[in-house]
Scaffold this motif. Structure first.
Motif, mmCIF file in Angstrom:
data_model
loop_
_atom_site.group_PDB
_atom_site.id
_atom_site.type_symbol
_atom_site.label_atom_id
_atom_site.label_comp_id
_atom_site.label_asym_id
_atom_site.label_seq_id
_atom_site.Cartn_x
_atom_site.Cartn_y
_atom_site.Cartn_z
ATOM 1 N N ALA A 52 1.048 -1.104 0.030
ATOM 2 C CA ALA A 52 0.030 0.264 0.061
ATOM 3 C C ALA A 52 0.837 0.783 -0.294
ATOM 4 O O ALA A 52 2.120 0.722 0.614
ATOM 5 C CB ALA A 52 -1.420 0.132 1.382
ATOM 6 N N THR A 53 -0.235 2.971 -0.062
ATOM 7 C CA THR A 53 0.467 4.151 -0.279
ATOM 8 C C THR A 53 0.482 4.277 0.592
ATOM 9 O O THR A 53 -1.303 4.766 0.617
ATOM 10 C CB THR A 53 1.238 4.419 -1.744
ATOM 11 O OG1 THR A 53 1.883 3.478 -3.068
ATOM 12 C CG2 THR A 53 1.757 5.561 -1.969
ATOM 13 N N PHE A 54 1.000 5.463 1.674
ATOM 14 C CA PHE A 54 -0.024 6.158 2.137
ATOM 15 C C PHE A 54 0.334 7.903 1.869
ATOM 16 O O PHE A 54 1.098 8.382 2.154
ATOM 17 C CB PHE A 54 0.526 5.268 3.731
ATOM 18 C CG PHE A 54 0.191 4.249 4.179
ATOM 19 C CD1 PHE A 54 -1.137 3.602 4.553
ATOM 20 C CD2 PHE A 54 0.734 3.297 4.239
ATOM 21 C CE1 PHE A 54 -0.726 2.412 5.321
ATOM 22 C CE2 PHE A 54 0.567 1.640 4.064
ATOM 23 C CZ PHE A 54 -0.308 1.685 5.171
ATOM 24 N N VAL A 55 -0.387 8.466 2.220
ATOM 25 C CA VAL A 55 -0.015 10.116 1.713
ATOM 26 C C VAL A 55 -0.740 10.303 3.545
ATOM 27 O O VAL A 55 -2.123 10.364 3.325
ATOM 28 C CB VAL A 55 -0.791 11.098 1.126
ATOM 29 C CG1 VAL A 55 0.003 12.366 0.885
ATOM 30 C CG2 VAL A 55 -0.607 9.916 -0.760
ATOM 31 N N TYR A 56 0.208 11.258 4.151
ATOM 32 C CA TYR A 56 -0.286 11.302 4.851
ATOM 33 C C TYR A 56 -0.251 13.125 5.630
ATOM 34 O O TYR A 56 0.463 13.637 5.214
ATOM 35 C CB TYR A 56 0.295 10.611 6.603
ATOM 36 C CG TYR A 56 2.070 10.864 6.220
ATOM 37 C CD1 TYR A 56 2.011 12.268 7.367
ATOM 38 C CD2 TYR A 56 2.168 9.918 5.798
ATOM 39 C CE1 TYR A 56 3.684 12.158 7.413
ATOM 40 C CE2 TYR A 56 4.095 9.921 6.118
ATOM 41 C CZ TYR A 56 4.158 11.670 7.187
ATOM 42 O OH TYR A 56 6.095 10.946 6.690
ATOM 43 N N LEU A 57 -0.538 13.695 6.672
ATOM 44 C CA LEU A 57 -0.447 15.170 6.740
ATOM 45 C C LEU A 57 -0.017 14.995 8.394
ATOM 46 O O LEU A 57 -0.423 14.185 8.925
ATOM 47 C CB LEU A 57 -1.891 15.315 6.766
ATOM 48 C CG LEU A 57 -1.393 17.420 7.402
ATOM 49 C CD1 LEU A 57 -0.315 18.111 6.181
ATOM 50 C CD2 LEU A 57 -3.011 17.858 6.914
ATOM 51 N N ARG A 58 0.886 15.894 8.737
ATOM 52 C CA ARG A 58 1.722 15.980 10.446
ATOM 53 C C ARG A 58 1.421 17.053 10.679
ATOM 54 O O ARG A 58 1.659 18.761 10.457
ATOM 55 C CB ARG A 58 2.884 15.887 10.408
ATOM 56 C CG ARG A 58 3.302 15.752 12.494
ATOM 57 C CD ARG A 58 5.077 16.014 11.885
ATOM 58 N NE ARG A 58 5.525 14.562 11.176
ATOM 59 C CZ ARG A 58 6.202 13.504 12.300
ATOM 60 N NH1 ARG A 58 5.797 13.176 12.893
ATOM 61 N NH2 ARG A 58 6.575 12.612 11.138
ATOM 62 N N LEU A 59 0.371 17.810 11.731
ATOM 63 C CA LEU A 59 -0.084 19.052 12.204
ATOM 64 C C LEU A 59 1.013 19.329 12.696
ATOM 65 O O LEU A 59 0.751 18.687 13.960
ATOM 66 C CB LEU A 59 -1.372 19.138 12.186
ATOM 67 C CG LEU A 59 -2.349 18.726 11.531
ATOM 68 C CD1 LEU A 59 -4.077 18.116 11.649
ATOM 69 C CD2 LEU A 59 -2.610 20.010 9.811
ATOM 70 N N LEU A 60 1.154 20.873 13.202
ATOM 71 C CA LEU A 60 1.853 21.157 14.147
ATOM 72 C C LEU A 60 1.412 22.543 14.657
ATOM 73 O O LEU A 60 0.904 23.315 13.793
ATOM 74 C CB LEU A 60 3.828 21.773 13.415
ATOM 75 C CG LEU A 60 4.024 19.785 12.932
ATOM 76 C CD1 LEU A 60 5.382 20.186 11.667
ATOM 77 C CD2 LEU A 60 4.939 19.130 13.505
#
Length: 199
Positions: free
Chosen positions: A76-84
């Motif tokens: 699988a491929t995952f695109v993610y967002l990390r909120l800071l």
């Protein structure tokens, strides 16, 4: 108190509230996060780069929240967002069992901003030479199948080469990771307003 009355007491005062709580929690989770199902069936015309309109949650947990997951457990491929803190964020991409990359920090207009994320990676496309490409040329097909790109509000934040095969028509999940097997969390805590393929 008889055994029957004790059993009735336990059923009414302990088991029934627990069962009701379980049903309520499941309903709220489905309401806020949706069911763990593909965004759509992969029919002809539903391939191509994926564009998502996201409402950020107003928090900054600092964890990898899934924007899009494509594939099956182990592939699988995952695109993610990390909120800071400070209205900052990072985007990342992981290819299960191969590699991962994360962008430098960038600013968002506010912790609950509406942003547009565009993602392109091999699993979003049909096999080379497939009719699903329509009028896309052979050289362009090869280019798209050999790299990844993640842009936020029109600015490219991640780009690179990759050789990672996934079966055509792999399931697509938006705002969730029902597959596990990654440091990417289960759900995006903001709102997926809209998502579409550009083919």
């Amino acid at each position: 108190m008889t055994i029957a009355s004790r059993a009735r007491f336990v059923a009414i005062n302990i088991l029934a509230p627990l069962a009701l709580s379980w049903v309520l929690i499941g309903s709220l989770q489905a309401l806020f996060h949706g069911e763990s199902r593909p965004a759509r069936h992969r029919e002809f015309g539903t391939y191509g780069p994926l564009t998502l309109r996201l409402r950020l949650p107003g928090t900054h947990a600092g964890i990898e929240e899934p924007v899009v997951t494509v594939g099956r457990a182990g592939n699988a491929t995952f695109v993610y967002l990390r909120l800071l803190p400070g209205s900052r964020a990072k985007v990342g991409i992981e290819f299960w069992g191969l590699s991962a990359a994360e962008s430098p920090e960038f600013a968002v207009s506010s912790p609950d901003a509406l942003i547009t994320v565009q993602a392109s990676f091999p699993a979003l496309y049909p096999a080379a030479g497939s009719p699903g490409w329509g009028l896309v040329s052979g050289p362009e097909q090869r280019r798209l199948l050999s790299g990844y790109l993640v842009a936020v509000d029109g600015e490219v934040r991640l780009r690179g080469p990759v050789a990672y095969e996934e079966p055509p028509r792999s399931p697509v999940y938006v705002g969730r990771n029902p597959l596990g097997g990654s440091y990417v969390s289960d759900y995006f805590t903001g709102t997926v307003v809209e998502a579409w393929h550009d083919f």
